[in-house]
Design a protein around this motif. Structure first.
Motif, PDB file in Angstrom:
ATOM      1  N   ILE A   1      -2.077   6.615   5.028  1.00 15.11           N
ATOM      2  CA  ILE A   1      -2.036   5.678   6.159  1.00 15.11           C
ATOM      3  C   ILE A   1      -3.356   4.916   6.247  1.00 15.11           C
ATOM      4  N   PHE A   2      -4.479   5.641   6.040  1.00 17.86           N
ATOM      5  CA  PHE A   2      -5.788   4.989   6.076  1.00 17.86           C
ATOM      6  C   PHE A   2      -5.883   3.907   4.997  1.00 17.86           C
ATOM      7  N   LEU A   3      -5.483   4.254   3.761  1.00 14.40           N
ATOM      8  CA  LEU A   3      -5.569   3.290   2.660  1.00 14.40           C
ATOM      9  C   LEU A   3      -4.695   2.067   2.927  1.00 14.40           C
ATOM     10  N   ALA A   4      -3.459   2.299   3.420  1.00 11.85           N
ATOM     11  CA  ALA A   4      -2.553   1.177   3.655  1.00 11.85           C
ATOM     12  C   ALA A   4      -3.090   0.268   4.749  1.00 11.85           C
ATOM     13  N   SER A   5      -3.650   0.861   5.833  1.00 13.80           N
ATOM     14  CA  SER A   5      -4.201   0.043   6.914  1.00 13.80           C
ATOM     15  C   SER A   5      -5.392  -0.770   6.418  1.00 13.80           C
ATOM     16  N   LEU A   6      -6.247  -0.126   5.612  1.00 18.31           N
ATOM     17  CA  LEU A   6      -7.438  -0.825   5.106  1.00 18.31           C
ATOM     18  C   LEU A   6      -7.039  -1.984   4.197  1.00 18.31           C
ATOM     19  N   LEU A   7      -6.073  -1.739   3.291  1.00 16.74           N
ATOM     20  CA  LEU A   7      -5.647  -2.799   2.373  1.00 16.74           C
ATOM     21  C   LEU A   7      -4.998  -3.944   3.130  1.00 16.74           C
ATOM     22  N   THR A   8      -4.221  -3.613   4.197  1.00 14.20           N
ATOM     23  CA  THR A   8      -3.620  -4.672   5.009  1.00 14.20           C
ATOM     24  C   THR A   8      -4.691  -5.500   5.688  1.00 14.20           C
ATOM     25  N   ALA A   9      -5.719  -4.829   6.243  1.00 14.56           N
ATOM     26  CA  ALA A   9      -6.791  -5.548   6.940  1.00 14.56           C
ATOM     27  C   ALA A   9      -7.570  -6.427   5.977  1.00 14.56           C
ATOM     28  N   LEU A  10      -7.724  -5.966   4.733  1.00 13.29           N
ATOM     29  CA  LEU A  10      -8.443  -6.773   3.750  1.00 13.29           C
ATOM     30  C   LEU A  10      -7.586  -7.895   3.175  1.00 13.29           C
TER      31      LEU A  10
ATOM     32  N   CYS B   1       9.943  -3.023  -2.668  1.00 14.92           N
ATOM     33  CA  CYS B   1      10.304  -1.796  -1.961  1.00 14.92           C
ATOM     34  C   CYS B   1       9.514  -0.595  -2.436  1.00 14.92           C
ATOM     35  N   GLY B   2       8.934  -0.659  -3.633  1.00 17.96           N
ATOM     36  CA  GLY B   2       8.170   0.475  -4.137  1.00 17.96           C
ATOM     37  C   GLY B   2       6.999   0.838  -3.248  1.00 17.96           C
ATOM     38  N   ILE B   3       6.517  -0.128  -2.480  1.00 16.48           N
ATOM     39  CA  ILE B   3       5.348   0.128  -1.641  1.00 16.48           C
ATOM     40  C   ILE B   3       5.687   0.018  -0.152  1.00 16.48           C
ATOM     41  N   LEU B   4       6.887  -0.521   0.164  1.00 13.66           N
ATOM     42  CA  LEU B   4       7.265  -0.674   1.577  1.00 13.66           C
ATOM     43  C   LEU B   4       8.040   0.530   2.097  1.00 13.66           C
ATOM     44  N   ILE B   5       8.732   1.252   1.233  1.00 10.29           N
ATOM     45  CA  ILE B   5       9.537   2.392   1.686  1.00 10.29           C
ATOM     46  C   ILE B   5       8.692   3.649   1.903  1.00 10.29           C
ATOM     47  N   PRO B   6       7.675   3.943   1.074  1.00 12.29           N
ATOM     48  CA  PRO B   6       6.791   5.062   1.411  1.00 12.29           C
ATOM     49  C   PRO B   6       6.066   4.846   2.732  1.00 12.29           C
ATOM     50  N   ILE B   7       5.353   5.883   3.186  1.00  4.51           N
ATOM     51  CA  ILE B   7       4.701   5.855   4.508  1.00  4.51           C
ATOM     52  C   ILE B   7       3.696   4.698   4.602  1.00  4.51           C
ATOM     53  N   THR B   8       3.267   4.143   3.456  1.00  2.00           N
ATOM     54  CA  THR B   8       2.346   3.011   3.461  1.00  2.00           C
ATOM     55  C   THR B   8       2.959   1.795   4.156  1.00  2.00           C
ATOM     56  N   GLY B   9       4.289   1.612   4.000  1.00  2.00           N
ATOM     57  CA  GLY B   9       4.951   0.477   4.625  1.00  2.00           C
ATOM     58  C   GLY B   9       4.911   0.570   6.138  1.00  2.00           C
ATOM     59  N   PHE B  10       5.029   1.799   6.651  1.00  5.54           N
ATOM     60  CA  PHE B  10       4.973   2.031   8.102  1.00  5.54           C
ATOM     61  C   PHE B  10       3.602   1.629   8.657  1.00  5.54           C
ATOM     62  N   ALA B  11       2.529   2.089   7.979  1.00  5.72           N
ATOM     63  CA  ALA B  11       1.179   1.746   8.427  1.00  5.72           C
ATOM     64  C   ALA B  11       0.932   0.246   8.291  1.00  5.72           C
ATOM     65  N   HIS B  12       1.459  -0.346   7.208  1.00  9.23           N
ATOM     66  CA  HIS B  12       1.281  -1.787   6.991  1.00  9.23           C
ATOM     67  C   HIS B  12       1.921  -2.599   8.106  1.00  9.23           C
TER      68      HIS B  12
END
Lengths: 116, 163
Positions: free
Chosen positions: B80-89, B101-112
């Motif tokens: 979640i931390f990594l996904a939030s940081l990458l979204t902010a950057l 979908c490879g990156i939106l379906i895992p928990i990273t998509g939720f944080a994004h």
């Protein structure tokens, strides 16, 4: 073996989502909601617990595990507290993820500017 | 009078020609983008994310000597931390264009979805911007998850008597 299984399971869930996205008019928002409901449904008859035993960490990463954690915490609390436990224990296991997401997104939205 | 009609007739004819040409070109490019390739990329990228999650869990278990459940929680927080940081950057949108979908379906998509909603509405202020719009996209996941978990949980509890 757990490593290989997590690769296969997580990839399979993403593949399924991509196929639904390409062949219908649903958006990623629809698909994630559908997958959460599927995860909750699979845990109703303890199927998702068996998957986690065999797959390991790979089963906790797709959004289906969110539905699984919701119902799993609710049933755990219901075991000791009775029927009110379903309401009390709903967020027991997912609280970490939701709280972390809220805190990180709040902090980052304060310090960063939108790029697009 | 006649000239105008002829002129307009010619003009519309040209436009129809242009439209059919445009449609042909658009169809040509649509066919080129294959669905199989998208599915393969989603499978591989989703698989790599799952593999990394399992690796992180085993590393945490071995080096910090914590139980597997705790290690799973830490792993989710790291993602979640990594996904939030990458979204902010601003990197996450580019990654999502490639891996879909490879990156939106895992928990990273939720944080994004939470971080991007918070960033997009930042200019409307801290209360009506960030506060009320943070769950704009992620709210549907939580609401349908809770409603379905309550429904299925009641069925399971009434039929099977808990787990």
């Amino acid at each position: 073996m757990l490593l290989f299984n997590s690769f296969l399971f997580c990839g399979f869930v993403c593949l399924l989502a991509q196929l639904i996205l390409d062949n219908s008019k649903l958006t990623p928002g629809h698909i994630t909601s559908i997958f959460v409901v599927i995860g909750a449904f699979l845990d109703t008859f303890s199927i998702y617990d068996i998957i986690i035993e065999k797959v390991g960490g790979g089963a906790m990463i797709p959004i289906t595990s969110f539905g699984h954690s919701l119902i799993h915490g609710a049933l755990q609390r219901a075991n000791s507290m009775g029927i009110i436990g379903i309401l009390m224990g709903m967020f027991d296991l997912t609280a970490t993820g939701i709280t972390a997401a809220i805190i990180f997104s709040f902090i980052f939205s304060l310090f960063f500017k939108p790029k697009n | 009078m006649y000239e105008i009609i002829i002129f307009s007739h010619n003009n519309s004819g040209e436009e129809i020609m242009r439209n059919t040409k445009y449609e042909k070109i658009a169809d040509f490019h649509k066919v080129k983008e294959t669905r199989g390739k998208n599915a393969l990329i989603a499978f591989l990228s989703g698989g790599v994310i799952g593999l990394c999650g399992e690796i992180i869990i085993e590393l945490l278990c071995n080096y910090f000597h914590i139980s597997r459940n705790d290690a799973t929680t830490f792993m989710i927080v790291i993602y979640i931390f990594l996904a939030s940081l990458l979204t902010a950057l601003g990197c996450f949108d580019k990654l999502a264009n490639i891996f879909k979908c490879g990156i939106l379906i895992p928990i990273t998509g939720f944080a994004h979805s939470m971080t991007s909603a918070a960033l997009d509405y930042k200019k409307e202020g801290p209360i009506y911007g960030i506060g009320s719009n943070m769950f704009k996209l992620a709210g549907s996941v939580i609401i349908y998850g809770v409603v379905s978990a309550w429904f299925f949980g009641m069925i399971r509890y009434l039929i099977g008597g808990g787990s």
